[in-house]
Design a protein around this motif. Structure first.
Motif, PDB file in Angstrom:
ATOM      1  N   GLN A  51      30.009  39.481  40.012  1.00 54.40           N
ATOM      2  CA  GLN A  51      29.908  39.119  41.432  1.00 54.40           C
ATOM      3  C   GLN A  51      31.025  38.156  41.837  1.00 54.40           C
ATOM      4  O   GLN A  51      31.568  38.257  42.939  1.00 54.40           O
ATOM      5  CB  GLN A  51      28.540  38.500  41.715  1.00 54.40           C
ATOM      6  N   ALA A  52      31.385  37.241  40.942  1.00 54.84           N
ATOM      7  CA  ALA A  52      32.456  36.294  41.259  1.00 54.84           C
ATOM      8  C   ALA A  52      33.790  37.018  41.449  1.00 54.84           C
ATOM      9  O   ALA A  52      34.553  36.720  42.386  1.00 54.84           O
ATOM     10  CB  ALA A  52      32.557  35.235  40.163  1.00 54.84           C
ATOM     11  N   LEU A  53      34.079  37.978  40.568  1.00 54.98           N
ATOM     12  CA  LEU A  53      35.323  38.738  40.723  1.00 54.98           C
ATOM     13  C   LEU A  53      35.283  39.588  41.992  1.00 54.98           C
ATOM     14  O   LEU A  53      36.285  39.702  42.706  1.00 54.98           O
ATOM     15  CB  LEU A  53      35.556  39.619  39.500  1.00 54.98           C
ATOM     16  N   ALA A 272      53.356  36.575  36.178  1.00 58.38           N
ATOM     17  CA  ALA A 272      54.558  37.057  36.866  1.00 58.38           C
ATOM     18  C   ALA A 272      54.185  37.577  38.251  1.00 58.38           C
ATOM     19  O   ALA A 272      54.412  36.917  39.259  1.00 58.38           O
ATOM     20  CB  ALA A 272      55.248  38.139  36.038  1.00 58.38           C
ATOM     21  N   MET A 273      53.565  38.768  38.307  1.00 57.34           N
ATOM     22  CA  MET A 273      53.163  39.334  39.599  1.00 57.34           C
ATOM     23  C   MET A 273      51.704  39.070  39.917  1.00 57.34           C
ATOM     24  O   MET A 273      51.167  39.620  40.881  1.00 57.34           O
ATOM     25  CB  MET A 273      53.407  40.839  39.619  1.00 57.34           C
ATOM     26  N   ALA A 274      51.051  38.242  39.129  1.00 56.93           N
ATOM     27  CA  ALA A 274      49.635  37.930  39.331  1.00 56.93           C
ATOM     28  C   ALA A 274      49.372  36.556  38.737  1.00 56.93           C
ATOM     29  O   ALA A 274      50.158  36.048  37.920  1.00 56.93           O
ATOM     30  CB  ALA A 274      48.758  38.982  38.655  1.00 56.93           C
ATOM     31  N   PRO A 275      48.240  35.938  39.114  1.00 55.42           N
ATOM     32  CA  PRO A 275      47.917  34.635  38.530  1.00 55.42           C
ATOM     33  C   PRO A 275      47.893  34.687  37.008  1.00 55.42           C
ATOM     34  O   PRO A 275      47.631  35.732  36.402  1.00 55.42           O
ATOM     35  CB  PRO A 275      46.520  34.345  39.102  1.00 55.42           C
ATOM     36  N   VAL A 276      48.139  33.548  36.399  1.00 54.29           N
ATOM     37  CA  VAL A 276      48.232  33.479  34.949  1.00 54.29           C
ATOM     38  C   VAL A 276      46.875  33.650  34.279  1.00 54.29           C
ATOM     39  O   VAL A 276      46.796  33.985  33.096  1.00 54.29           O
ATOM     40  CB  VAL A 276      48.903  32.148  34.519  1.00 54.29           C
ATOM     41  N   GLY A 280      41.994  35.846  37.738  1.00 52.52           N
ATOM     42  CA  GLY A 280      42.819  35.929  38.939  1.00 52.52           C
ATOM     43  C   GLY A 280      43.604  37.221  38.995  1.00 52.52           C
ATOM     44  O   GLY A 280      43.711  37.857  40.055  1.00 52.52           O
ATOM     45  N   ALA A 281      44.163  37.633  37.851  1.00 55.69           N
ATOM     46  CA  ALA A 281      44.938  38.870  37.812  1.00 55.69           C
ATOM     47  C   ALA A 281      44.058  40.084  38.081  1.00 55.69           C
ATOM     48  O   ALA A 281      44.447  41.003  38.814  1.00 55.69           O
ATOM     49  CB  ALA A 281      45.639  39.005  36.457  1.00 55.69           C
ATOM     50  N   VAL A 282      42.855  40.087  37.508  1.00 53.84           N
ATOM     51  CA  VAL A 282      41.947  41.216  37.734  1.00 53.84           C
ATOM     52  C   VAL A 282      41.475  41.246  39.179  1.00 53.84           C
ATOM     53  O   VAL A 282      41.416  42.309  39.810  1.00 53.84           O
ATOM     54  CB  VAL A 282      40.755  41.161  36.753  1.00 53.84           C
ATOM     55  N   ALA A 283      41.153  40.093  39.755  1.00 58.39           N
ATOM     56  CA  ALA A 283      40.709  40.054  41.154  1.00 58.39           C
ATOM     57  C   ALA A 283      41.799  40.596  42.076  1.00 58.39           C
ATOM     58  O   ALA A 283      41.520  41.373  43.009  1.00 58.39           O
ATOM     59  CB  ALA A 283      40.330  38.628  41.556  1.00 58.39           C
TER      60      ALA A 283
END
Length: 519
Positions: A51-53, A272-276, A280-283
C-alpha cells in the motif's frame, strides 16, 4: 584400477555415466512447453508495504505528473479529464485505477504457428531471446559490431531452442543494413527463420505498421482476423525519470487500437535515473508504467497490456549499470507484488553486467532469472545471450543461458515433487533392502530415462575423464553446440505463396523508401 573405480563411485553415475557427454553429440533438449510456476512468490513487502508503494506511485502521478512528448496522447488525457500543463500530465488515483481495472489479467499471443502460442499471465512464464545489443562476441572473433549474418544466426538459435518461447527484438543490431529498411529485412528473416511469437519496435509509424502487416501476411490472416486476437506485441520504455517520448507512445497506441499487446517497462536505475532507494525506484517505475497503461486503456478498453520492471542499481564508483545484484532481485520481487496488486501480467529480464560468458556472467544471470521465477514474472526478456549490460550478444552465453532456462523449466514440472504411492516408493525400498542399491531395481529401470534433468552443456564427469577428452571449458562446449545448430539449421515450414507475398511486401516497401530517417 582402484582409482578408476573410486572415480566412478564418486561422479560416474549409472547407465552410461561418463559416456553420456560424448564429443560432438546431437543436441538433446527438453520439448517445447511453457513452464508454470507453482511456488508461492517471494514477497519482501507486507500488505502495508504494498500500500505504501501504491500510494507513492499515485502521489507521483497526481502531484508531480509524467511528461508525454506526444500531442495525440496529451489530447487524449485532456479528453479524459486529466490535468495537462504543457507536456506534463497529472492524473488522479480514481482515474488510474479505473483504467487499470479494464486490462485483462492474462492473454494469449498466437503466432503463425498456433502450436507456439504463448500465454502471459497467471503462473505462466515465457522466455525471450536477447534483444537489441549493438555488438556480438564469440570466443573466436571477440567483440565486433552487429551485422545481418550474425542477426540471422541468433534467429536460428532462437528457433532451435525449445526453451525460448518468443523471438523478441533484434538479438543483435545489424548495422550493415540502413535503418530505413532494417526492420523490413529483419522481420522477413524473423518470420521465415522462426515460427514463434515476435515483436515490433515502437520506433515510428512506418516501422510499426509494416511489422503488423508482415505478421498478418506470415500467418495468412485477414485484417479482421489479425485485429481479433493478439498475434504479436511491442515493449515500450519510458525515458526515466518521469517522461514518455513520442515514438514509443505512438507505436503503443497503434498496436493497442488493433488489439495487440503492449508491455510498458520503465528503465529506472537507482542512483541515476531513479532514487537511490529501491522503494523510491520501484514507486517511480510503477508510476511511469501505469501512466502509459491508463492512456492505452482509455483509448482501447480491455487491450492486452503488461507491466515491466527493469529496476536495478548503478555502480556508485563509476555510474555504470549493474545487473543481477541483490537490489535488482528485490526490486523485481517488489514489482511482482505490485503487478499482482494491479492484476497485470509482469515482464522482467535475465541480465548481467559481465563482459564475457564467465562465472560472473552466470551468477548474475542466474540471480536475474531466479528473481523472475520468485516474482511471478510472465515474460522474461533477454533470457539467453545477454552480456556487458546489454551491449553484447554472445552465442556461447545464449547456449549457457538455455541450460539454466531448461533447469528452471524442469524445476517447475509437478512430477519432480509428486507424492503418489509409486513416487514414495515404499515397495522399492523394501525390495532393495539394507545395504542394497537402486540402480538395477525395477522402480529405477522404469524411470531412469526421465527421472532427472539431463544437461545440454554441463559436464558431469569427474576431472580425470574431463581432462582426458581435452579439458574443454564450458564456453568452448557452448560454442561448439551453437556452431552445430547454426550449420545444421532447417527453417520451419512456410507456405510458398505466403513467403512470396511477404517478400513482395518487403520489396514494395523498400522501393517506397521504408521508414524515414534524417541520414
Amino acid at each position: 584400477m582402484v582409482e578408476e573405480a573410486r572415480g566412478r563411485r564418486r561422479r560416474g553415475g549409472g547407465h552410461g555415466g561418463n559416456a553420456r557427454r560424448p564429443a560432438g553429440q546431437q543436441l538433446a533438449q527438453m520439448p517445447w512447453r511453457q513452464p508454470e510456476v507453482h511456488d508461492r512468490p517471494v514477497e519482501p513487502l507486507d500488505d502495508d508495504g504494498v500500500q505504501a508503494l501504491h500510494r507513492g506511485a499515485m502521489r507521483i502521478l497526481s502531484e508531480i505528473g509524467i511528461e508525454f512528448l506526444n500531442d495525440e496522447a496529451l489530447a487524449i488525457f485532456r479528453e479524459a479529464g486529466c490535468r495537462v500543463e504543457g507536456p506534463c500530465v497529472r492524473m488522479d488515483e480514481d482515474f488510474v485505477m479505473e483504467m487499470v481495472r479494464r486490462a485483462p489479467a492474462s492473454f494469449t499471443i498466437t503466432p503463425r504457428n498456433p502450436e507456439r502460442a504463448v500465454t502471459l499471465g497467471g503462473r505462466h512464464m515465457a522466455f525471450v531471446n536477447v534483444s537489441s545489443p549493438p555488438n556480438s562476441w564469440d570466443i573466436h572473433r571477440g567483440k565486433r559490431p552487429g551485422d545481418f549474418a550474425t542477426f540471422k544466426d541468433f534467429m536460428r538459435l532462437t528457433q532451435a531452442f525449445n526453451c525460448i518461447h518468443v523471438a523478441g527484438g533484434y538479438p543483435v543490431e545489424p548495422i550493415d543494413i540502413h535503418p530505413s529498411v532494417r526492420h523490413l529485412d529483419c522481420l522477413f528473416e524473423k518470420l521465415t527463420l522462426t515460427d514463434k511469437v515476435c515483436h515490433a519496435y515502437s520506433l515510428g509509424r512506418e516501422r510499426v505498421e509494416d511489422v503488423m502487416e508482415m505478421v498478418r501476411i506470415a500467418a495468412g490472416l485477414s485484417h479482421a482476423e489479425f485485429d481479433a486476437a493478439p498475434r504479436m506485441f511491442t515493449n515500450i520504455n519510458s525515458v526515466s525519470p518521469l517522461k514518455h517520448d513520442f515514438p514509443m507512445i505512438d507505436g503503443a497506441l497503434r498496436l493497442a487500437r488493433r488489439g495487440q499487446p503492449v508491455i510498458v517497462t520503465p528503465f529506472t536505475l537507482a542512483g541515476a535515473m531513479a532514487p537511490v532507494t529501491m522503494a523510491g525506484a520501484v514507486a517511480l517505475s510503477i508510476a511511469e508504467a501505469l501512466s502509459a497503461i491508463a492512456l492505452l486503456q482509455y483509448v482501447a478498453p480491455g487491450c492486452p497490456v503488461g507491466i515491466g520492471t527493469f529496476t536495478s542499481n548503478v555502480d556508485m564508483r563509476s555510474g555504470a549499470p549493474a545487473f543481477g545484484t541483490p537490489e535488482y532481485m528485490r526490486a523485481t520481487q517488489m514489482t511482482g507484488q505490485l503487478a499482482r496488486f494491479y492484476g497485470l501480467p509482469l515482464r522482467s529480464s535475465g541480465v548481467c553486467t559481465a563482459n564475457v560468458p564467465d562465472g560472473q556472467a552466470m551468477w548474475e544471470t542466474s540471480n536475474s532469472l531466479w528473481a523472475a521465477v520468485q516474482s511471478g514474472s510472465n515474460l522474461v526478456y533477454h533470457a539467453a545471450g545477454w552480456l556487458e549490460g546489454g551491449l553484447i550478444a554472445s552465442p556461447e552465453k545464449f547456449v549457457m543461458d538455455c541450460e539454466v532456462l531448461q533447469m528452471i523449466q524442469r524445476y517447475c514440472e509437478p512430477p519432480v515433487w509428486a507424492t503418489t504411492e509409486a513416487d514414495i516408493a515404499v515397495e522399492a525400498i523394501r525390495d532393495v533392502g539394507a545395504g542394497g542399491h537402486f540402480f538395477g531395481c525395477q522402480h529405477t529401470q522404469e524411470r531412469y530415462t526421465t527421472a532427472f534433468y539431463s544437461p545440454i552443456v554441463s559436464d558431469w564427469r569427474n576431472y580425470e575423464a574431463w581432462a582426458a577428452e581435452g579439458g574443454v571449458w564450458t564456453a568452448e562446449r557452448a560454442n561448439g553446440i551453437a556452431t552445430r545448430i547454426i550449420e545444421s539449421f532447417e527453417a520451419p515450414p512456410m507456405d510458398e505463396g505466403i513467403r512470396e507475398e511477404l517478400a513482395a511486401f518487403v520489396a514494395r516497401r523498400k522501393a517506397e523508401g521504408g521508414a524515414p530517417t534524417d541520414f
